[in-house]
Design a protein around this motif. Sequence first.
Motif, PDB file in Angstrom:
ATOM      1  N   MET A 102       0.840  -1.178   0.000  1.00  0.00           N
ATOM      2  CA  MET A 102       0.000   0.000   0.000  1.00  0.00           C
ATOM      3  C   MET A 102       0.884   1.240   0.000  1.00  0.00           C
ATOM      4  N   LYS A 103       0.490   2.200  -0.778  1.00  0.00           N
ATOM      5  CA  LYS A 103       1.248   3.439  -0.882  1.00  0.00           C
ATOM      6  C   LYS A 103       1.092   4.283   0.381  1.00  0.00           C
ATOM      7  N   THR A 104       2.093   5.105   0.624  1.00  0.00           N
ATOM      8  CA  THR A 104       2.005   6.050   1.729  1.00  0.00           C
ATOM      9  C   THR A 104       1.210   7.268   1.262  1.00  0.00           C
ATOM     10  N   LYS A 105       0.836   8.120   2.211  1.00  0.00           N
ATOM     11  CA  LYS A 105       0.117   9.342   1.845  1.00  0.00           C
ATOM     12  C   LYS A 105       0.966  10.199   0.910  1.00  0.00           C
ATOM     13  N   GLU A 106       2.273  10.225   1.126  1.00  0.00           N
ATOM     14  CA  GLU A 106       3.158  11.028   0.278  1.00  0.00           C
ATOM     15  C   GLU A 106       3.149  10.520  -1.164  1.00  0.00           C
ATOM     16  N   GLU A 107       3.157   9.201  -1.336  1.00  0.00           N
ATOM     17  CA  GLU A 107       3.120   8.628  -2.680  1.00  0.00           C
ATOM     18  C   GLU A 107       1.782   8.925  -3.355  1.00  0.00           C
ATOM     19  N   PHE A 108       0.680   8.861  -2.597  1.00  0.00           N
ATOM     20  CA  PHE A 108      -0.628   9.205  -3.150  1.00  0.00           C
ATOM     21  C   PHE A 108      -0.706  10.682  -3.497  1.00  0.00           C
ATOM     22  N   ALA A 109      -0.065  11.519  -2.712  1.00  0.00           N
ATOM     23  CA  ALA A 109      -0.116  12.967  -2.935  1.00  0.00           C
ATOM     24  C   ALA A 109       0.491  13.352  -4.278  1.00  0.00           C
ATOM     25  N   ASP A 110       1.407  12.527  -4.798  1.00  0.00           N
ATOM     26  CA  ASP A 110       2.050  12.811  -6.082  1.00  0.00           C
ATOM     27  C   ASP A 110       1.174  12.447  -7.274  1.00  0.00           C
ATOM     28  N   ILE A 111       0.094  11.735  -7.055  1.00  0.00           N
ATOM     29  CA  ILE A 111      -0.783  11.318  -8.151  1.00  0.00           C
ATOM     30  C   ILE A 111      -1.698  12.473  -8.522  1.00  0.00           C
ATOM     31  N   ALA A 112      -1.676  12.841  -9.790  1.00  0.00           N
ATOM     32  CA  ALA A 112      -2.535  13.932 -10.263  1.00  0.00           C
ATOM     33  C   ALA A 112      -2.969  13.643 -11.696  1.00  0.00           C
ATOM     34  N   GLY A 113      -4.187  14.037 -12.022  1.00  0.00           N
ATOM     35  CA  GLY A 113      -4.701  13.861 -13.374  1.00  0.00           C
ATOM     36  C   GLY A 113      -5.140  12.448 -13.712  1.00  0.00           C
ATOM     37  N   ALA A 114      -5.259  11.603 -12.719  1.00  0.00           N
ATOM     38  CA  ALA A 114      -5.638  10.202 -12.956  1.00  0.00           C
ATOM     39  C   ALA A 114      -7.146  10.020 -12.811  1.00  0.00           C
ATOM     40  N   ARG A 115      -7.673   9.012 -13.487  1.00  0.00           N
ATOM     41  CA  ARG A 115      -9.062   8.586 -13.268  1.00  0.00           C
ATOM     42  C   ARG A 115      -9.013   7.559 -12.159  1.00  0.00           C
ATOM     43  N   VAL A 116      -9.761   7.816 -11.090  1.00  0.00           N
ATOM     44  CA  VAL A 116      -9.647   7.001  -9.894  1.00  0.00           C
ATOM     45  C   VAL A 116     -11.031   6.573  -9.420  1.00  0.00           C
ATOM     46  N   LEU A 117     -11.147   5.297  -9.072  1.00  0.00           N
ATOM     47  CA  LEU A 117     -12.338   4.797  -8.402  1.00  0.00           C
ATOM     48  C   LEU A 117     -11.942   4.582  -6.951  1.00  0.00           C
ATOM     49  N   LEU A 118     -12.529   5.360  -6.051  1.00  0.00           N
ATOM     50  CA  LEU A 118     -12.172   5.247  -4.643  1.00  0.00           C
ATOM     51  C   LEU A 118     -12.594   3.897  -4.092  1.00  0.00           C
ATOM     52  N   ASP A 119     -11.730   3.334  -3.277  1.00  0.00           N
ATOM     53  CA  ASP A 119     -12.044   2.112  -2.556  1.00  0.00           C
ATOM     54  C   ASP A 119     -12.002   2.447  -1.074  1.00  0.00           C
ATOM     55  N   THR A 120     -12.637   1.644  -0.283  1.00  0.00           N
ATOM     56  CA  THR A 120     -12.758   1.911   1.145  1.00  0.00           C
ATOM     57  C   THR A 120     -11.404   2.084   1.811  1.00  0.00           C
ATOM     58  N   ASN A 121     -10.427   1.248   1.461  1.00  0.00           N
ATOM     59  CA  ASN A 121      -9.130   1.322   2.132  1.00  0.00           C
ATOM     60  C   ASN A 121      -8.388   2.618   1.824  1.00  0.00           C
TER      61      ASN A 121
END
Length: 127
Positions: free
Chosen positions: A1-20
Amino acid sequence: MKTKEEFADIAGARVLLDTNIIMLKEGSKKDVAGFVAKFCLQNDVRICDTVFYELLRNLNRKRFSERHADLHALTQGKCITEHTKKVKALFQRLWILYLYIYRNNLEEFITRHFDDVWIIAAGLSEG
């Protein structure tokens, strides 16, 4: 699982949120809520019925209303309903695929969490 910092770098993506992803345990609730809100603003985010259910079950009326409003705002109302023909058809195909994969281990098949299959079907229906 990615850290919050790794997620923070994601931009412009199509994302389906999952509970986790929504229920990250790092930091205070305020920090996590702010992080998720920022993540949603910099990406094209959707949510599906199953994730709504997972996040809203077992809440009292007040907390249900608050969390539902927060999720609706985060996703800008982009909810993928699982009652469409396309999502149902994808779920059925995936279910048969799981049955084929686990044909020699039906005990494992029976213990699969099919809520996740609904989430996969919803995501596939949106490309």
